[in-house]
Design an enzyme around this catalytic site. Structure first.
Site, PDB file in Angstrom:
ATOM      1  N   ASP A  13      -1.986  -4.685  -6.581  1.00 40.68           N
ATOM      2  CA  ASP A  13      -2.342  -4.746  -7.999  1.00 40.68           C
ATOM      3  C   ASP A  13      -1.258  -4.058  -8.838  1.00 40.68           C
ATOM      4  O   ASP A  13      -1.510  -3.042  -9.469  1.00 40.68           O
ATOM      5  CB  ASP A  13      -3.718  -4.089  -8.244  1.00 40.68           C
ATOM      6  CG  ASP A  13      -3.780  -2.629  -7.842  1.00 40.68           C
ATOM      7  OD1 ASP A  13      -2.990  -2.201  -6.961  1.00 40.68           O
ATOM      8  OD2 ASP A  13      -4.593  -1.876  -8.431  1.00 40.68           O
ATOM      9  N   ASP A  17       3.287   2.088  -8.266  1.00 41.87           N
ATOM     10  CA  ASP A  17       3.575   2.364  -6.852  1.00 41.87           C
ATOM     11  C   ASP A  17       3.474   1.094  -6.018  1.00 41.87           C
ATOM     12  O   ASP A  17       4.139   0.948  -4.991  1.00 41.87           O
ATOM     13  CB  ASP A  17       2.696   3.485  -6.285  1.00 41.87           C
ATOM     14  CG  ASP A  17       1.212   3.219  -6.429  1.00 41.87           C
ATOM     15  OD1 ASP A  17       0.804   2.525  -7.376  1.00 41.87           O
ATOM     16  OD2 ASP A  17       0.439   3.711  -5.581  1.00 41.87           O
ATOM     17  N   ASP A  18       2.689   0.125  -6.500  1.00 44.45           N
ATOM     18  CA  ASP A  18       2.680  -1.200  -5.850  1.00 44.45           C
ATOM     19  C   ASP A  18       4.066  -1.832  -5.948  1.00 44.45           C
ATOM     20  O   ASP A  18       4.544  -2.456  -4.991  1.00 44.45           O
ATOM     21  CB  ASP A  18       1.681  -2.144  -6.531  1.00 44.45           C
ATOM     22  CG  ASP A  18       0.266  -1.616  -6.564  1.00 44.45           C
ATOM     23  OD1 ASP A  18       0.002  -0.691  -7.354  1.00 44.45           O
ATOM     24  OD2 ASP A  18      -0.575  -2.114  -5.796  1.00 44.45           O
ATOM     25  N   ASN A 160      -9.500  10.909  -6.510  1.00 44.91           N
ATOM     26  CA  ASN A 160      -8.621  11.083  -7.673  1.00 44.91           C
ATOM     27  C   ASN A 160      -9.226  10.536  -8.964  1.00 44.91           C
ATOM     28  O   ASN A 160      -8.916  11.023 -10.031  1.00 44.91           O
ATOM     29  CB  ASN A 160      -7.197  10.540  -7.417  1.00 44.91           C
ATOM     30  CG  ASN A 160      -7.169   9.056  -7.066  1.00 44.91           C
ATOM     31  OD1 ASN A 160      -8.188   8.382  -6.991  1.00 44.91           O
ATOM     32  ND2 ASN A 160      -5.972   8.536  -6.836  1.00 44.91           N
ATOM     33  N   GLU A 166     -11.441   7.823  -4.374  1.00 42.06           N
ATOM     34  CA  GLU A 166     -10.067   7.378  -4.665  1.00 42.06           C
ATOM     35  C   GLU A 166     -10.148   6.054  -5.444  1.00 42.06           C
ATOM     36  O   GLU A 166     -11.069   5.260  -5.234  1.00 42.06           O
ATOM     37  CB  GLU A 166      -9.335   7.218  -3.315  1.00 42.06           C
ATOM     38  CG  GLU A 166      -7.892   6.769  -3.403  1.00 42.06           C
ATOM     39  CD  GLU A 166      -7.740   5.283  -3.609  1.00 42.06           C
ATOM     40  OE1 GLU A 166      -6.791   4.869  -4.281  1.00 42.06           O
ATOM     41  OE2 GLU A 166      -8.603   4.532  -3.102  1.00 42.06           O
ATOM     42  N   ASN A 168      -8.754   2.926  -5.523  1.00 41.58           N
ATOM     43  CA  ASN A 168      -8.913   1.578  -4.964  1.00 41.58           C
ATOM     44  C   ASN A 168     -10.321   1.355  -4.418  1.00 41.58           C
ATOM     45  O   ASN A 168     -10.858   0.242  -4.488  1.00 41.58           O
ATOM     46  CB  ASN A 168      -7.883   1.319  -3.854  1.00 41.58           C
ATOM     47  CG  ASN A 168      -6.479   1.170  -4.405  1.00 41.58           C
ATOM     48  OD1 ASN A 168      -6.299   0.841  -5.576  1.00 41.58           O
ATOM     49  ND2 ASN A 168      -5.487   1.436  -3.577  1.00 41.58           N
ATOM     50  N   HIS A 236       1.668   6.354  -3.641  1.00 38.80           N
ATOM     51  CA  HIS A 236       0.639   6.025  -2.645  1.00 38.80           C
ATOM     52  C   HIS A 236       0.939   4.756  -1.827  1.00 38.80           C
ATOM     53  O   HIS A 236       0.961   4.780  -0.596  1.00 38.80           O
ATOM     54  CB  HIS A 236      -0.711   5.850  -3.361  1.00 38.80           C
ATOM     55  CG  HIS A 236      -1.035   6.956  -4.299  1.00 38.80           C
ATOM     56  ND1 HIS A 236      -1.604   8.132  -3.890  1.00 38.80           N
ATOM     57  CD2 HIS A 236      -0.880   7.072  -5.650  1.00 38.80           C
ATOM     58  CE1 HIS A 236      -1.796   8.923  -4.925  1.00 38.80           C
ATOM     59  NE2 HIS A 236      -1.368   8.299  -6.010  1.00 38.80           N
ATOM     60  N   ASP A 237       1.117   3.634  -2.546  1.00 39.29           N
ATOM     61  CA  ASP A 237       1.200   2.338  -1.859  1.00 39.29           C
ATOM     62  C   ASP A 237       2.453   2.233  -0.993  1.00 39.29           C
ATOM     63  O   ASP A 237       2.448   1.584   0.067  1.00 39.29           O
ATOM     64  CB  ASP A 237       1.182   1.200  -2.888  1.00 39.29           C
ATOM     65  CG  ASP A 237      -0.104   1.194  -3.689  1.00 39.29           C
ATOM     66  OD1 ASP A 237      -1.066   1.869  -3.280  1.00 39.29           O
ATOM     67  OD2 ASP A 237      -0.146   0.525  -4.736  1.00 39.29           O
TER      68      ASP A 237
HETATM   69  C1  BDR Z   1      -4.076   3.929  -5.783  1.00 43.30           C
HETATM   70  O1  BDR Z   1      -4.620   3.628  -7.057  1.00 43.30           O
HETATM   71  C2  BDR Z   1      -3.697   2.896  -7.817  1.00 43.30           C
HETATM   72  O2  BDR Z   1      -3.645   3.374  -9.125  1.00 43.30           O
HETATM   73  C3  BDR Z   1      -2.376   2.974  -7.100  1.00 43.30           C
HETATM   74  O3  BDR Z   1      -1.635   1.780  -7.280  1.00 43.30           O
HETATM   75  C4  BDR Z   1      -2.756   3.189  -5.668  1.00 43.30           C
HETATM   76  O4  BDR Z   1      -2.952   1.973  -5.001  1.00 43.30           O
HETATM   77  C5  BDR Z   1      -3.972   5.432  -5.648  1.00 43.30           C
HETATM   78  O5  BDR Z   1      -5.239   6.017  -5.765  1.00 43.30           O
HETATM   79 CA    CA Z   2      -2.160  -0.169  -5.924  1.00 43.87          CA
END
Ligand code: BDR
Ligand code: CA
Length: 311
Positions: A13, A17-18, A160, A166, A168, A236-237
Site C-alpha cells: 500500500d 516504506d512500501d 503503533n 500495529e 496493517n 518497516h516494509d
Molecule cells: C506499517 O504501516 C504502514 O503505515 C507502513 O507502510 C507499514 O506497512 C507499519 O506499521
Molecule cells: Ca505498508
C-alpha cells in the site's frame, strides 16, 4: 555458481516504506519480483496503485501492478496520510505514471500466480491483509502451494496506532484473522524488529551519496516519516522484503498468533504465545534483527541501482 532467485509477489500500500521495499525487491539479485498487488491502506487504492506504478517506472522496473481491495473486509478504511503525506510518498517529486495497472483483481493475480508455480512463490504482504484474505477465501489451497508467506505487520510486544495494535493489522483485523488461521506458517515481521533498524544519520548520509534515486525518491520517503526524532525513521516494509532475500538478517521464533477482532482496547492486536506447542504454532515471529547487516544489505542493492539510473 548460479544464483537461485526467489520468485516473489509483493502485496503493498505505497506508502513511503512500501516504496523503499519495492525498490529493494526490484533491485535485489536474490529476488525476482513477478508482480505487485495493491491494497487500500496508507492512502486510497487509486493512490497506492498509482504510486506502485510511479516507483516502478522511475527505477525502470517492468513489473505488472494489479489493484485489489479499496476497503477492508468489514470496516471503513483508516488512512495514514498524516504519516505518509497526502500523496502517500512523502511528496516525492516523481511524475505521474504513464503505464496502466493490469486488469483483474489482486486476489486473482495471487491465486493464479501461486497455483501456476506450486511451491515456488513467496508471497510478501506489507499492507492491510485484505487482498490475501480474499485470495484465501476464494482458493484456500494457496496456503499449501506457496513457498513462503511473509508479512510486515503485527507485533508481539506493542502497537503503533493503539497501544495494542500495529497499523496493517488494525486496518483490517478480520482479514488478518483469516490469514493467520489459513493453515500455513505466517512469518510475522512486526514492530518488535522494525523499530530496531531505523534510518539513523549514518544511514541517511550513505543514502545521500546515491544521487538522483535518493534525492527524488529514497530520501523523500524517509524525510517526513513519523519517528524522525526517535533515532530516525523506521522502514518497516523494507525489513520484511530484505528478510526474504537474506533470511539470516532476522531471528525468528515459532509461536501461536491470534488476531483480536472484538476487543474494546485491543482490536487488531496480534496475541502472540511463544509457549504454544509445536502443532499449535501458526507463525514464525521475528524477534531479533542485525541492524548493521540489514542496512549493509539494503545499500548493496540500492548502490548499483542508483548507478544504473544516474548513468
Ligand atoms: C506499517 O504501516 C504502514 O503505515 C507502513 O507502510 C507499514 O506497512 C507499519 O506499521
Ligand atoms: Ca505498508
Amino acid at each position: 555458481m548460479e544464483l537461485v532467485t526467489k520468485k516473489i509477489i509483493l502485496d503493498c500500500d505505497p506508502g513511503m516504506d512500501d516504496a523503499l521495499a519495492i525498490v529493494y525487491a526490484a533491485g535485489s539479485p536474490e529476488l525476482e519480483l513477478l508482480g505487485i498487488t495493491t491494497v487500500a491502506g496508507n492512502v486510497s487504492l487509486s493512490k497506492t496503485t498509482s504510486n506502485a506504478l510511479r516507483v516502478c517506472e522511475f527505477i525502470g522496473a517492468a513489473v505488472p501492478v494489479t489493484p485489489g481491495s479499496a476497503a477492508p473486509l468489514l470496516r471503513p478504511p483508516i488512512s495514514a496520510e498524516h504519516v505518509h503525506g497526502a500523496d502517500g510518498l512523502g511528496g516525492a517529486p516523481l511524475p505521474p505514471p504513464s503505464g496502466r495497472p493490469q486488469p483483474g483483481h489482486a486476489s486473482d493475480f495471487i491465486i493464479e500466480t501461486v497455483l501456476g508455480a506450486p511451491g515456488q512463490i513467496t508471497l510478501v504482504a506489507v499492507g492491510p491483509l485484505t487482498n490475501v484474505a480474499l485470495a484465501l477465501l476464494r482458493e484456500p489451497a494457496i496456503a499449501h502451494e506457496v513457498q513462503d508467506f511473509v508479512i510486515m505487520g503485527g507485533s508481539a510486544s506493542r502497537g503503533n496506532v493503539t497501544p495494542a495494535a500495529e497499523f496493517n493489522i488494525a486496518c483490517d483485523p478480520e482479514a488478518a484473522a483469516v490469514v493467520f488461521s489459513a493453515g500455513w506458517t505466517v512469518t510475522m515481521v512486526g514492530l518488535d524488529v522494525t523499530l530496531q533498524a531505523r534510518a539513523n544519520d549514518q544511514v541517511t548520509g550513505s543514502l545521500r551519496e546515491l544521487g538522483r534515486v535518493a534525492d527524488l525518491l529514497l530520501l523523500p520517503c524517509l524525510g517526513t516519516y513519523a519517528g524522525n526524532a526517535d533515532g530516525g525513521p523506521a522502514v518497516h516494509d523494507l525489513c520484511a522484503v530484505a528478510h526474504v532475500a537474506r533470511p539470516g538478517l532476522l531471528g525468528c521464533q515459532p509461536a501461536r498468533v491470534d488476531v483480536e477482532t472484538a476487543g474494546r482496547w485491543t482490536s487488531g492486536m496480534t496475541v502472540t504465545d511463544f509457549r504454544a506447542s509445536q502443532p499449535e504454532c501458526n507463525a514464525l515471529v521475528a524477534t531479533a534483527i542485525d541492524a548493521q547487516a540489514f542496512w549493509d544489505a539494503v545499500l548493496e542493492v540500492y548502490r548499483p541501482l542508483a548507478q544504473s539510473l544516474s548513468g
